[in-house]
Design a protein around this motif. Structure first.
Motif, PDB file in Angstrom:
ATOM      1  N   GLU A   1     -19.262   1.724   2.377  1.00 20.28           N
ATOM      2  CA  GLU A   1     -17.949   1.862   3.004  1.00 20.28           C
ATOM      3  C   GLU A   1     -17.022   0.739   2.544  1.00 20.28           C
ATOM      4  OE1 GLU A   1     -18.887   1.928   7.167  1.00 20.28           O
ATOM      5  OE2 GLU A   1     -19.419   4.053   7.134  1.00 20.28           O
ATOM      6  N   ASP A   2     -17.588  -0.486   2.439  1.00 19.73           N
ATOM      7  CA  ASP A   2     -16.774  -1.605   1.940  1.00 19.73           C
ATOM      8  C   ASP A   2     -16.310  -1.347   0.504  1.00 19.73           C
ATOM      9  OD1 ASP A   2     -17.104  -2.909   4.337  1.00 19.73           O
ATOM     10  OD2 ASP A   2     -18.690  -4.265   3.610  1.00 19.73           O
ATOM     11  N   LEU A   3     -17.213  -0.841  -0.331  1.00 15.25           N
ATOM     12  CA  LEU A   3     -16.847  -0.537  -1.712  1.00 15.25           C
ATOM     13  C   LEU A   3     -15.777   0.548  -1.788  1.00 15.25           C
ATOM     14  CD1 LEU A   3     -20.276  -0.635  -3.561  1.00 15.25           C
ATOM     15  CD2 LEU A   3     -18.339  -2.167  -3.893  1.00 15.25           C
ATOM     16  N   VAL A   4     -15.910   1.574  -0.950  1.00 13.91           N
ATOM     17  CA  VAL A   4     -14.927   2.649  -0.939  1.00 13.91           C
ATOM     18  C   VAL A   4     -13.569   2.088  -0.519  1.00 13.91           C
ATOM     19  CG1 VAL A   4     -14.250   4.775   0.274  1.00 13.91           C
ATOM     20  CG2 VAL A   4     -16.572   4.521  -0.617  1.00 13.91           C
ATOM     21  N   ARG A   5     -13.560   1.233   0.516  1.00 19.77           N
ATOM     22  CA  ARG A   5     -12.298   0.616   0.950  1.00 19.77           C
ATOM     23  C   ARG A   5     -11.698  -0.226  -0.173  1.00 19.77           C
ATOM     24  NH1 ARG A   5     -14.684  -1.890   5.427  1.00 19.77           N
ATOM     25  NH2 ARG A   5     -15.498  -0.137   6.547  1.00 19.77           N
TER      26      ARG A   5
ATOM     27  N   ASP B   1      -8.291   0.343  -1.925  1.00 14.96           N
ATOM     28  CA  ASP B   1      -7.274  -0.712  -1.991  1.00 14.96           C
ATOM     29  C   ASP B   1      -6.831  -0.930  -3.425  1.00 14.96           C
ATOM     30  OD1 ASP B   1      -7.450  -1.017   0.706  1.00 14.96           O
ATOM     31  OD2 ASP B   1      -8.711  -2.816   0.660  1.00 14.96           O
ATOM     32  N   ARG B   2      -7.745  -0.944  -4.350  1.00 16.72           N
ATOM     33  CA  ARG B   2      -7.389  -1.120  -5.759  1.00 16.72           C
ATOM     34  C   ARG B   2      -6.530   0.035  -6.254  1.00 16.72           C
ATOM     35  NH1 ARG B   2     -12.842  -3.121  -8.839  1.00 16.72           N
ATOM     36  NH2 ARG B   2     -12.978  -5.168  -7.843  1.00 16.72           N
ATOM     37  N   ARG B   3      -6.954   1.247  -5.882  1.00 17.20           N
ATOM     38  CA  ARG B   3      -6.196   2.425  -6.288  1.00 17.20           C
ATOM     39  C   ARG B   3      -4.787   2.366  -5.697  1.00 17.20           C
ATOM     40  NH1 ARG B   3      -8.543   7.461  -3.929  1.00 17.20           N
ATOM     41  NH2 ARG B   3      -7.273   6.730  -2.228  1.00 17.20           N
ATOM     42  N   ASP B   4      -4.724   2.014  -4.404  1.00 16.69           N
ATOM     43  CA  ASP B   4      -3.408   1.908  -3.769  1.00 16.69           C
ATOM     44  C   ASP B   4      -2.596   0.796  -4.424  1.00 16.69           C
ATOM     45  OD1 ASP B   4      -4.095   3.958  -2.119  1.00 16.69           O
ATOM     46  OD2 ASP B   4      -4.598   2.659  -0.394  1.00 16.69           O
ATOM     47  N   GLY B   5      -3.282  -0.291  -4.781  1.00 19.50           N
ATOM     48  CA  GLY B   5      -2.609  -1.405  -5.455  1.00 19.50           C
ATOM     49  C   GLY B   5      -2.114  -0.996  -6.823  1.00 19.50           C
ATOM     50  N   ARG B   6      -2.858  -0.209  -7.557  1.00 16.76           N
ATOM     51  CA  ARG B   6      -2.431   0.260  -8.873  1.00 16.76           C
ATOM     52  C   ARG B   6      -1.253   1.211  -8.737  1.00 16.76           C
ATOM     53  NH1 ARG B   6      -8.140   1.324 -11.744  1.00 16.76           N
ATOM     54  NH2 ARG B   6      -8.657  -0.853 -12.108  1.00 16.76           N
ATOM     55  N   ARG B   7      -1.260   2.048  -7.749  1.00 18.56           N
ATOM     56  CA  ARG B   7      -0.151   2.973  -7.539  1.00 18.56           C
ATOM     57  C   ARG B   7       1.132   2.187  -7.283  1.00 18.56           C
ATOM     58  NH1 ARG B   7      -2.766   7.560  -3.631  1.00 18.56           N
ATOM     59  NH2 ARG B   7      -4.055   8.520  -5.220  1.00 18.56           N
ATOM     60  N   GLU B   8       0.959   1.135  -6.469  1.00 21.20           N
ATOM     61  CA  GLU B   8       2.147   0.322  -6.199  1.00 21.20           C
ATOM     62  C   GLU B   8       2.596  -0.381  -7.471  1.00 21.20           C
ATOM     63  OE1 GLU B   8       1.402  -2.351  -2.985  1.00 21.20           O
ATOM     64  OE2 GLU B   8       0.974  -0.716  -1.588  1.00 21.20           O
ATOM     65  N   ASP B   9       1.617  -0.874  -8.262  1.00 25.95           N
ATOM     66  CA  ASP B   9       1.967  -1.542  -9.520  1.00 25.95           C
ATOM     67  C   ASP B   9       2.661  -0.551 -10.449  1.00 25.95           C
ATOM     68  OD1 ASP B   9       0.905  -3.886  -8.641  1.00 25.95           O
ATOM     69  OD2 ASP B   9      -0.984  -3.698  -9.773  1.00 25.95           O
ATOM     70  N   ILE B  10       2.166   0.656 -10.495  1.00 27.92           N
ATOM     71  CA  ILE B  10       2.770   1.686 -11.358  1.00 27.92           C
ATOM     72  C   ILE B  10       4.180   1.985 -10.862  1.00 27.92           C
ATOM     73  CG2 ILE B  10       2.633   4.103 -12.047  1.00 27.92           C
ATOM     74  CD1 ILE B  10      -0.419   3.754 -12.080  1.00 27.92           C
ATOM     75  N   ARG B  11       4.361   2.102  -9.572  1.00 27.01           N
ATOM     76  CA  ARG B  11       5.692   2.366  -9.014  1.00 27.01           C
ATOM     77  C   ARG B  11       6.633   1.203  -9.334  1.00 27.01           C
ATOM     78  NH1 ARG B  11       3.811   3.618  -3.246  1.00 27.01           N
ATOM     79  NH2 ARG B  11       2.403   5.276  -3.770  1.00 27.01           N
ATOM     80  N   ASP B  12       6.065  -0.004  -9.147  1.00 24.44           N
ATOM     81  CA  ASP B  12       6.884  -1.186  -9.451  1.00 24.44           C
ATOM     82  C   ASP B  12       7.266  -1.187 -10.929  1.00 24.44           C
ATOM     83  OD1 ASP B  12       6.795  -2.011  -6.855  1.00 24.44           O
ATOM     84  OD2 ASP B  12       5.180  -3.490  -7.169  1.00 24.44           O
ATOM     85  N   ASP B  13       6.278  -0.876 -11.767  1.00 21.18           N
ATOM     86  CA  ASP B  13       6.566  -0.833 -13.204  1.00 21.18           C
ATOM     87  C   ASP B  13       7.616   0.232 -13.500  1.00 21.18           C
ATOM     88  OD1 ASP B  13       4.850  -2.856 -13.755  1.00 21.18           O
ATOM     89  OD2 ASP B  13       3.196  -1.576 -14.460  1.00 21.18           O
ATOM     90  N   ARG B  14       7.482   1.384 -12.859  1.00 16.36           N
ATOM     91  CA  ARG B  14       8.448   2.450 -13.105  1.00 16.36           C
ATOM     92  C   ARG B  14       9.837   2.014 -12.631  1.00 16.36           C
ATOM     93  NH1 ARG B  14       5.106   7.792 -11.283  1.00 16.36           N
ATOM     94  NH2 ARG B  14       3.683   7.800 -13.050  1.00 16.36           N
ATOM     95  N   ARG B  15       9.872   1.366 -11.499  1.00 15.09           N
ATOM     96  CA  ARG B  15      11.161   0.912 -10.984  1.00 15.09           C
ATOM     97  C   ARG B  15      11.783  -0.111 -11.934  1.00 15.09           C
ATOM     98  NH1 ARG B  15       9.416  -0.682  -5.341  1.00 15.09           N
ATOM     99  NH2 ARG B  15       8.583   1.291  -4.761  1.00 15.09           N
ATOM    100  N   LEU B  16      10.925  -1.031 -12.373  1.00 11.62           N
ATOM    101  CA  LEU B  16      11.429  -2.044 -13.289  1.00 11.62           C
ATOM    102  C   LEU B  16      11.868  -1.401 -14.602  1.00 11.62           C
ATOM    103  CD1 LEU B  16       8.969  -4.993 -12.788  1.00 11.62           C
ATOM    104  CD2 LEU B  16      11.372  -4.904 -12.149  1.00 11.62           C
TER     105      LEU B  16
END
Length: 192
Positions: free
Chosen positions: A157-161, A165-180
Motif C-alpha cells: 500500500e505504501d508503494l502504491v501511494r 504520488d510520483r505519477r501525480d507529481g509527474r502530471r503536475e510537472d508535465i502541466r507546469d512544463d506545458r504551461r511554461l
C-alpha cells in the motif's frame, strides 16, 4: 604326569572341562518353579481375600461344631473343646500368612517395575515437552523476522501511494512544463 609317568586311562581322576556343562547334582530338596509357585500363592491369596472364602470358612466351622455336638458319640471326631478344629484353623492360618506375604511381595515387585517404567516415561515426556517448547520459541523468534501478510500488505500500500504520488507529481510537472512552454510560445510567438 608331573612326575614323568604316563597317566593310566582307567585312573579315576576327574578333570574339570570348561567346554561342557556340569552334570546336575542330586539335591535333597525337590526342585520347583518359583514363578509357578508365585502364581499359585497369588491365586490362594486372592481367594483368601474374598467374601466367598469367609462364607465357606464360616459354613465349615458351623457344620464342624454342629456335627461334633449333635452327632452320636461314636461318630464325633472332635469333642467339645474342639482342639482338632483349633489345630486345623491354626494350620490354615500358618500357611495363609506366608502365601499372602509372598503374593504381596510379588505385587510390590510388579509395582516397583511399573513405577520405574512410569518414571522413565515421565522423563521422556518432560524431555519431549522441553524440546517442543524450545522449538516453538525458535519459531516465534524466526517469525519475528519473517514478513507477515499484514506487513507485506502495508508495504505494498505504501508503494502504491508512493507510485501514485510520483505519477501525480509527474502530471503536475508535465502541466507546469506545458504551461511554461505555452507561455514562452505566446511571448515570442514561436516555439523554442
Amino acid at each position: 604326569m608331573r612326575d614323568g609317568r604316563r597317566r593310566d586311562p582307567g585312573e579315576s581322576r576327574s578333570r574339570v572341562r570348561l567346554d561342557q556343562p556340569r552334570a546336575q547334582r542330586r539335591r535333597l530338596l525337590p526342585e520347583y518353579d518359583p514363578e509357578a509357585f508365585g502364581r499359585l500363592s497369588e491365586r490362594v491369596a486372592r481367594f483368601l481375600g474374598t467374601g466367598r472364602f469367609i462364607v465357606w470358612m464360616t459354613l465349615v466351622i458351623i457344620v464342624w461344631v454342629v456335627w461334633n455336638v449333635a452327632a452320636p458319640v461314636g461318630l464325633r471326631f472332635d469333642q467339645y473343646p474342639f482342639i482338632f478344629l483349633t489345630l486345623t484353623l491354626s494350620l490354615q492360618a500358618s500357611y495363609a500368612a506366608p502365601l499372602i506375604l509372598l503374593a504381596q511381595n510379588r505385587q510390590d515387585d510388579r509395582d516397583r517395575v511399573t513405577r520405574e517404567q512410569e518414571r522413565k516415561q515421565d522423563e521422556r515426556s518432560i524431555a519431549d515437552t522441553e524440546y517442543l517448547t524450545r522449538e516453538i520459541a525458535a519459531l516465534r523468534i524466526g517469525l519475528g523476522e519473517v514478513a507477515t501478510r499484514d506487513w507485506i500488505r502495508s508495504e505494498l500500500e505504501d508503494l502504491v501511494r508512493e507510485l501514485d504520488d510520483r505519477r501525480d507529481g509527474r502530471r503536475e510537472d508535465i502541466r507546469d512544463d506545458r504551461r511554461l512552454n505555452g507561455a514562452a510560445r505566446d511571448h515570442t510567438g514561436r516555439e523554442r
